[in-house]
Enzyme design. Structure first.
Site, PDB file in Angstrom:
ATOM      1  N   CYS A  77       0.823  -1.216   0.000  1.00 39.71           N
ATOM      2  CA  CYS A  77       0.000   0.000   0.000  1.00 39.71           C
ATOM      3  C   CYS A  77       0.858   1.267   0.000  1.00 39.71           C
ATOM      4  O   CYS A  77       1.457   1.589  -1.021  1.00 39.71           O
ATOM      5  CB  CYS A  77      -1.014  -0.026   1.143  1.00 39.71           C
ATOM      6  SG  CYS A  77      -2.380   1.122   0.832  1.00 39.71           S
ATOM      7  N   GLU A 133      -2.194  -8.537   3.819  1.00 42.71           N
ATOM      8  CA  GLU A 133      -2.132  -8.983   5.227  1.00 42.71           C
ATOM      9  C   GLU A 133      -3.522  -9.131   5.831  1.00 42.71           C
ATOM     10  O   GLU A 133      -3.691  -9.844   6.820  1.00 42.71           O
ATOM     11  CB  GLU A 133      -1.258  -8.016   6.051  1.00 42.71           C
ATOM     12  CG  GLU A 133      -1.921  -6.721   6.492  1.00 42.71           C
ATOM     13  CD  GLU A 133      -2.027  -5.679   5.394  1.00 42.71           C
ATOM     14  OE1 GLU A 133      -1.609  -5.959   4.249  1.00 42.71           O
ATOM     15  OE2 GLU A 133      -2.532  -4.568   5.684  1.00 42.71           O
ATOM     16  N   HIS A 146      -4.091  -4.714   0.372  1.00 40.70           N
ATOM     17  CA  HIS A 146      -3.640  -5.115   1.712  1.00 40.70           C
ATOM     18  C   HIS A 146      -3.714  -6.634   1.860  1.00 40.70           C
ATOM     19  O   HIS A 146      -4.666  -7.163   2.458  1.00 40.70           O
ATOM     20  CB  HIS A 146      -4.489  -4.440   2.796  1.00 40.70           C
ATOM     21  CG  HIS A 146      -4.103  -3.025   3.062  1.00 40.70           C
ATOM     22  ND1 HIS A 146      -3.007  -2.681   3.818  1.00 40.70           N
ATOM     23  CD2 HIS A 146      -4.641  -1.862   2.640  1.00 40.70           C
ATOM     24  CE1 HIS A 146      -2.891  -1.365   3.866  1.00 40.70           C
ATOM     25  NE2 HIS A 146      -3.870  -0.835   3.157  1.00 40.70           N
TER      26      HIS A 146
END
Ligand code: MN
Length: 239
Positions: A109, A215, A213
């Site tokens: 990001c 994660e 993202h």
């Protein structure tokens, strides 16, 4: 075998009246699930970059604030948030040092934006005002929801890591890559042409950036985002 340690960059923020070092826990879990040990690094002076990278086998640049447009010779648009100078300086120094060392780097990001700026590129400061007809990319309210498609270039580090060339991703950004730095290859775009993935074009450095993202998606049924962290872990173990 001892699990390798990788640096995860963090920010500082006022929380409950005190300045605190802060990182979303999702990064810690995603890196840990890939078999790595995360070491959380606060914004430090640029001359600490060498010491930090001397202690780890890989670098993860995490999400966060808009990069100061002065760092890519642009006037700050009224849509761009106030910069975090200390974090900008620290992460640009880390990325440049990682480039010198050819240290495996995963840039997420804000991270893909830092990497592009650190190597000489520019950013779109605000997608809705600068890119007519673009999709809604700022879906911060739905961090773990796959809200738009991306198309990934075949024969890229990114495609091999994800195991796919078409997938849906989450989206929590209002900025994007503008002019791409020399040495970086764009390897994924949204249907509106916004850059969603980029990597070092040469085979001498594993540097992969994504605008979404991953994660937040490693607990998902689909293997794509776990694949991304596992690919990073493999190159970290091999280096
Ligand atoms: Mn997006």
């Amino acid at each position: 075998m001892t699990a390798p340690v990788v640096a995860l960059t963090a920010t500082t923020k006022m929380i409950d009246g005190l300045p605190r070092v802060r990182l979303n826990d999702a990064y810690v879990h995603a890196v840990r699930a890939a078999g790595l040990v995360p070491l959380i690094v606060p914004p430090l002076e640029a001359d600490a970059a060498d010491s930090i990278l001397g202690a780890v086998k890989g670098l993860v640049l995490t999400g966060g604030e808009d990069v100061d447009p002065a760092l890519y010779d642009a006037e700050r648009s009224e849509r761009t948030h106030a910069p975090h100078d200390g974090r900008d300086r620290c992460e640009i120094a880390l990325l440049r040092r990682a480039h010198e060392l050819r240290m495996p780097t995963l840039a997420i990001c804000r991270g893909i934006q830092v990497a592009n700026v650190a190597l000489g590129g520019t950013l779109v400061q605000d997608i809705p005002t600068e890119c007519a007809g673009a999709l809604e990319h700022d879906r911060a309210d739905e961090r773990a929801m796959r809200v738009h498609e991306i198309v990934v270039e075949r024969d890229s580090v990114l495609a091999r890591a994800l195991g796919a060339t078409r997938l849906d991703v989450n989206s929590s950004h209002h900025q994007a890559l503008g002019r791409v730095a020399d040495g970086i290859r764009v390897t994924a775009r949204a249907p509106d042409r916004i850059v969603e993935g980029a990597e070092w074009a040469g085979d001498d450095w594993w540097m992969l950036g994504v605008q979404w993202h991953p994660e937040e998606l490693v607990r998902d049924a689909a293997d794509w985002d776990r694949g991304l962290f596992n690919a990073f872990a493999r190159v970290v173990r091999g280096s």
